[in-house]
Design a protein around this motif. Structure first.
Motif, PDB file in Angstrom:
ATOM      1  N   THR A   1      -3.695   7.201  13.525  1.00  0.00           N
ATOM      2  CA  THR A   1      -3.552   6.149  12.520  1.00  0.00           C
ATOM      3  C   THR A   1      -4.844   5.356  12.413  1.00  0.00           C
ATOM      4  O   THR A   1      -5.603   5.261  13.380  1.00  0.00           O
ATOM      5  CB  THR A   1      -2.408   5.195  12.896  1.00  0.00           C
ATOM      6  N   ARG A   2      -5.081   4.778  11.241  1.00  0.00           N
ATOM      7  CA  ARG A   2      -6.286   3.985  11.033  1.00  0.00           C
ATOM      8  C   ARG A   2      -6.074   2.587  11.607  1.00  0.00           C
ATOM      9  O   ARG A   2      -5.070   1.926  11.342  1.00  0.00           O
ATOM     10  CB  ARG A   2      -6.613   3.898   9.542  1.00  0.00           C
ATOM     11  N   LYS A   3      -7.039   2.141  12.401  1.00  0.00           N
ATOM     12  CA  LYS A   3      -6.953   0.829  13.003  1.00  0.00           C
ATOM     13  C   LYS A   3      -7.275  -0.240  11.970  1.00  0.00           C
ATOM     14  O   LYS A   3      -7.911   0.020  10.962  1.00  0.00           O
ATOM     15  CB  LYS A   3      -7.927   0.730  14.184  1.00  0.00           C
ATOM     16  N   LYS A   4      -6.848  -1.459  12.239  1.00  0.00           N
ATOM     17  CA  LYS A   4      -7.171  -2.574  11.363  1.00  0.00           C
ATOM     18  C   LYS A   4      -8.681  -2.752  11.333  1.00  0.00           C
ATOM     19  O   LYS A   4      -9.332  -2.817  12.375  1.00  0.00           O
ATOM     20  CB  LYS A   4      -6.497  -3.843  11.866  1.00  0.00           C
ATOM     21  N   ILE A   5      -9.239  -2.839  10.152  1.00  0.00           N
ATOM     22  CA  ILE A   5     -10.687  -2.872   9.994  1.00  0.00           C
ATOM     23  C   ILE A   5     -11.175  -4.321   9.965  1.00  0.00           C
ATOM     24  O   ILE A   5     -10.519  -5.198   9.397  1.00  0.00           O
ATOM     25  CB  ILE A   5     -11.119  -2.117   8.723  1.00  0.00           C
ATOM     26  N   THR A   6     -12.306  -4.574  10.595  1.00  0.00           N
ATOM     27  CA  THR A   6     -12.901  -5.904  10.622  1.00  0.00           C
ATOM     28  C   THR A   6     -13.735  -6.121   9.359  1.00  0.00           C
ATOM     29  O   THR A   6     -13.985  -5.184   8.587  1.00  0.00           O
ATOM     30  CB  THR A   6     -13.802  -6.067  11.854  1.00  0.00           C
TER      31      THR A   6
END
Length: 212
Positions: A47-52
């Motif tokens: 899954t794609r992590k939360k992006i900064t």
């Protein structure tokens, strides 16, 4: 001549969008549609992590760089040049990339992918104002005549690219005039705001390079 040689389908998966780097295969047999998650260890889809905020701007810059097939040093030089020009830096950057000869060759339908367009120019198959140009980054100007070498007019891959370009009814940019019978194009003017073809947020790219 510097170019990106990574597996291009992985680049689409890494950026999370289709970059259309493999020409016709992107329309009929796209890996990204089957595996729309980042590349990595086989098995369970990651899954794609939360992006900064930094990551958001980095990905926007990387997306543009990979669509053009240029390395970071080239990208930085384009940004520095865009800063020196009058107007908005982001718009200047996109215009500079839009006017690259290899990009124009793809726009007029002579190449199905950025790599093939770059190859056509690099191997001397493209003429500008009657002279052979072998530099993919050559910046075209209004009034320039773009023509493919006569030995390549009947080339299978060039012909296939033009057929697919017509079949999809791809709209020719209004700043380019293309004569199919003569296989010749002309740059009528510089592209205006909103006419560039890169689906990126140029402001994020400017913010990435001006971060402290």
């Amino acid at each position: 001549m510097s170019s990106l040689r990574s597996p291009v389908c992985k680049l689409c998966r890494r950026e999370g969008v289709k970059l259309f780097l493999k020409g016709e295969k992107c329309f009929v047999k796209c890996v990204f549609e089957k595996r729309p998650y980042p590349p990595g260890p086989s098995g369970k889809a990651r899954t794609r992590k939360k992006i900064t905020d930094y990551g958001l701007r980095l990905r926007e810059k990387q997306r543009l760089r990979r669509m053009m097939g240029i390395n970071e040093a080239q990208m930085r030089r384009y940004y520095d040049e865009a800063q020196r020009l009058p107007g908005r830096t982001g718009e200047n950057l996109l215009n500079l990339l839009e006017l690259r000869l290899d990009n124009v060759v793809r726009k007029i339908g002579l190449a199905a992918s950025p790599r093939f367009a770059r190859q056509l120019v690099g191997h001397g198959h493209v003429m500008v104002n009657g002279k052979r140009v072998t530099i993919p980054s050559y910046a075209v100007q209004p009034g320039d005549q773009i023509q493919i070498d006569k030995t390549m007019k009947s080339n299978f891959f060039v012909d296939l690219a033009q057929q697919n370009h017509e079949r999809r009814a791809t709209v020719m940019p209004s700043w380019i005039k293309w004569d199919k019978a003569e296989s010749k194009g002309e740059i009528l003017r510089l592209p205006e705001k909103g006419e560039v073809s890169f689906p990126v947020n140029d402001q994020y790219i400017v913010e990435f390079y001006t971060r402290r």
